[in-house]
Design a protein around this motif. Structure first.
Motif, PDB file in Angstrom:
ATOM      1  N   TYR A  47       0.819  -1.201   0.000  1.00 59.77           N
ATOM      2  CA  TYR A  47       0.000   0.000   0.000  1.00 59.77           C
ATOM      3  C   TYR A  47       0.859   1.259   0.000  1.00 59.77           C
ATOM      4  O   TYR A  47       1.808   1.371   0.768  1.00 59.77           O
ATOM      5  CB  TYR A  47      -0.939   0.017   1.217  1.00 59.77           C
ATOM      6  CG  TYR A  47      -1.979  -1.056   1.119  1.00 59.77           C
ATOM      7  CD1 TYR A  47      -3.210  -0.790   0.536  1.00 59.77           C
ATOM      8  CD2 TYR A  47      -1.723  -2.345   1.554  1.00 59.77           C
ATOM      9  CE1 TYR A  47      -4.160  -1.787   0.398  1.00 59.77           C
ATOM     10  CE2 TYR A  47      -2.663  -3.349   1.427  1.00 59.77           C
ATOM     11  CZ  TYR A  47      -3.885  -3.058   0.843  1.00 59.77           C
ATOM     12  OH  TYR A  47      -4.813  -4.043   0.704  1.00 59.77           O
ATOM     13  N   ARG A  63      -4.998   7.353   4.891  1.00 57.37           N
ATOM     14  CA  ARG A  63      -5.562   7.020   3.582  1.00 57.37           C
ATOM     15  C   ARG A  63      -4.470   6.247   2.850  1.00 57.37           C
ATOM     16  O   ARG A  63      -3.294   6.607   2.908  1.00 57.37           O
ATOM     17  CB  ARG A  63      -5.910   8.283   2.813  1.00 57.37           C
ATOM     18  CG  ARG A  63      -6.452   8.022   1.401  1.00 57.37           C
ATOM     19  CD  ARG A  63      -6.701   9.334   0.662  1.00 57.37           C
ATOM     20  NE  ARG A  63      -7.674  10.153   1.356  1.00 57.37           N
ATOM     21  CZ  ARG A  63      -9.009  10.066   1.169  1.00 57.37           C
ATOM     22  NH1 ARG A  63      -9.494   9.203   0.308  1.00 57.37           N
ATOM     23  NH2 ARG A  63      -9.826  10.840   1.845  1.00 57.37           N
ATOM     24  N   ARG A  65      -3.625   3.288  -0.689  1.00 57.57           N
ATOM     25  CA  ARG A  65      -4.076   2.723  -1.967  1.00 57.57           C
ATOM     26  C   ARG A  65      -3.176   1.553  -2.313  1.00 57.57           C
ATOM     27  O   ARG A  65      -1.959   1.656  -2.246  1.00 57.57           O
ATOM     28  CB  ARG A  65      -3.992   3.795  -3.035  1.00 57.57           C
ATOM     29  CG  ARG A  65      -4.388   3.315  -4.423  1.00 57.57           C
ATOM     30  CD  ARG A  65      -4.409   4.477  -5.365  1.00 57.57           C
ATOM     31  NE  ARG A  65      -5.674   5.152  -5.135  1.00 57.57           N
ATOM     32  CZ  ARG A  65      -6.477   5.557  -6.109  1.00 57.57           C
ATOM     33  NH1 ARG A  65      -6.132   5.417  -7.344  1.00 57.57           N
ATOM     34  NH2 ARG A  65      -7.609   6.132  -5.833  1.00 57.57           N
ATOM     35  N   SER A  66      -3.791   0.434  -2.699  1.00 58.86           N
ATOM     36  CA  SER A  66      -3.014  -0.736  -3.102  1.00 58.86           C
ATOM     37  C   SER A  66      -2.220  -0.423  -4.358  1.00 58.86           C
ATOM     38  O   SER A  66      -2.693   0.288  -5.252  1.00 58.86           O
ATOM     39  CB  SER A  66      -3.932  -1.929  -3.370  1.00 58.86           C
ATOM     40  OG  SER A  66      -3.180  -3.017  -3.886  1.00 58.86           O
ATOM     41  N   ARG A  72      -6.910  -2.997  -5.834  1.00 58.41           N
ATOM     42  CA  ARG A  72      -7.476  -1.647  -5.737  1.00 58.41           C
ATOM     43  C   ARG A  72      -8.912  -1.643  -6.252  1.00 58.41           C
ATOM     44  O   ARG A  72      -9.799  -1.060  -5.634  1.00 58.41           O
ATOM     45  CB  ARG A  72      -6.599  -0.660  -6.518  1.00 58.41           C
ATOM     46  CG  ARG A  72      -6.906   0.769  -6.219  1.00 58.41           C
ATOM     47  CD  ARG A  72      -5.842   1.741  -6.730  1.00 58.41           C
ATOM     48  NE  ARG A  72      -5.486   1.567  -8.122  1.00 58.41           N
ATOM     49  CZ  ARG A  72      -4.261   1.255  -8.559  1.00 58.41           C
ATOM     50  NH1 ARG A  72      -3.277   1.075  -7.708  1.00 58.41           N
ATOM     51  NH2 ARG A  72      -4.018   1.138  -9.834  1.00 58.41           N
ATOM     52  N   GLY A  77     -10.983   1.323  -4.561  1.00 66.62           N
ATOM     53  CA  GLY A  77     -10.132   2.528  -4.581  1.00 66.62           C
ATOM     54  C   GLY A  77      -9.339   2.674  -3.299  1.00 66.62           C
ATOM     55  O   GLY A  77      -8.740   1.735  -2.798  1.00 66.62           O
ATOM     56  N   ASP A  78      -9.366   3.882  -2.740  1.00 68.38           N
ATOM     57  CA  ASP A  78      -8.621   4.149  -1.516  1.00 68.38           C
ATOM     58  C   ASP A  78      -9.206   3.375  -0.345  1.00 68.38           C
ATOM     59  O   ASP A  78     -10.413   3.075  -0.312  1.00 68.38           O
ATOM     60  CB  ASP A  78      -8.636   5.642  -1.194  1.00 68.38           C
ATOM     61  CG  ASP A  78      -7.762   6.450  -2.129  1.00 68.38           C
ATOM     62  OD1 ASP A  78      -7.060   5.851  -2.970  1.00 68.38           O
ATOM     63  OD2 ASP A  78      -7.783   7.685  -2.033  1.00 68.38           O
TER      64      ASP A  78
END
Length: 176
Positions: A47, A63, A65-66, A72, A77-78
């Protein structure tokens, strides 16, 4: 960003020495020396870590994200990535509690409960990957309003209680 850690110092909940040690440990855990030297994005596992969303006694939530497009897409998404405070990661009891909590969270499915996607160890700490829910915290929502009439909070409280009720029916008791 380590605003939450800085607020602990401002509230005199940690000494300046402990603050500096925790800050260095968190940055080391998030970035690793090779990531900082290369100027690469901060990463935890697979991530990319973005802004800090909040913090508590157990850890800091970011926050994230992959880096893998398929994951993802599956996660929408996030995500929210909770990184356990490094000093807690050295406590077998707290790590066991975190792993149990994440395992229970992955087993629950209800529209009023956050989806827990994954939990994994990373560079001396543990991370929990959860659904990112847009919006603001209850504290921030209440701050400018003061007391709020029941008619305005009834629907969200009923939704919250439905989620907690779903968990209780499956033997899970929320401890926060």
């Amino acid at each position: 960003r380590l605003r939450s850690l800085d607020s602990l110092l401002a509230q005199r909940l940690v000494s300046p020495e402990e603050h500096a040690r925790l800050r260095a440990t968190i940055l080391q855990t998030l970035n690793g020396p090779s990531d900082r030297e290369a100027g690469a994005p901060r990463r935890v596992g697979l991530y990319e870590v973005g802004e800090e969303l909040g913090a508590g006694g157990f850890g800091i939530v970011y926050r994230a994200r992959s880096t893998l497009p398929a994951i993802r897409k599956q996660q929408g998404g996030d995500v929210a990535l909770k990184l356990l405070h490094p000093h807690h990661a050295r406590s077998p009891k707290l790590v066991e509690s975190l792993l149990q909590e994440a395992d229970l969270g992955m087993a629950l499915a209800h529209p009023n409960l956050v989806v827990v996607h994954d939990v994994f160890p990373d560079r001396g700490s543990y991370a929990v990957v959860m659904q990112l829910v847009p919006g603001i915290t209850l504290d921030r929502w209440l701050a400018p309003r003061g007391p709020v009439p029941w008619s305005k909070v009834r629907a969200p409280w009923i939704a919250l209680l439905q989620g907690v009720g779903h968990a209780h029916e499956r033997g899970v008791v929320h401890r926060d």
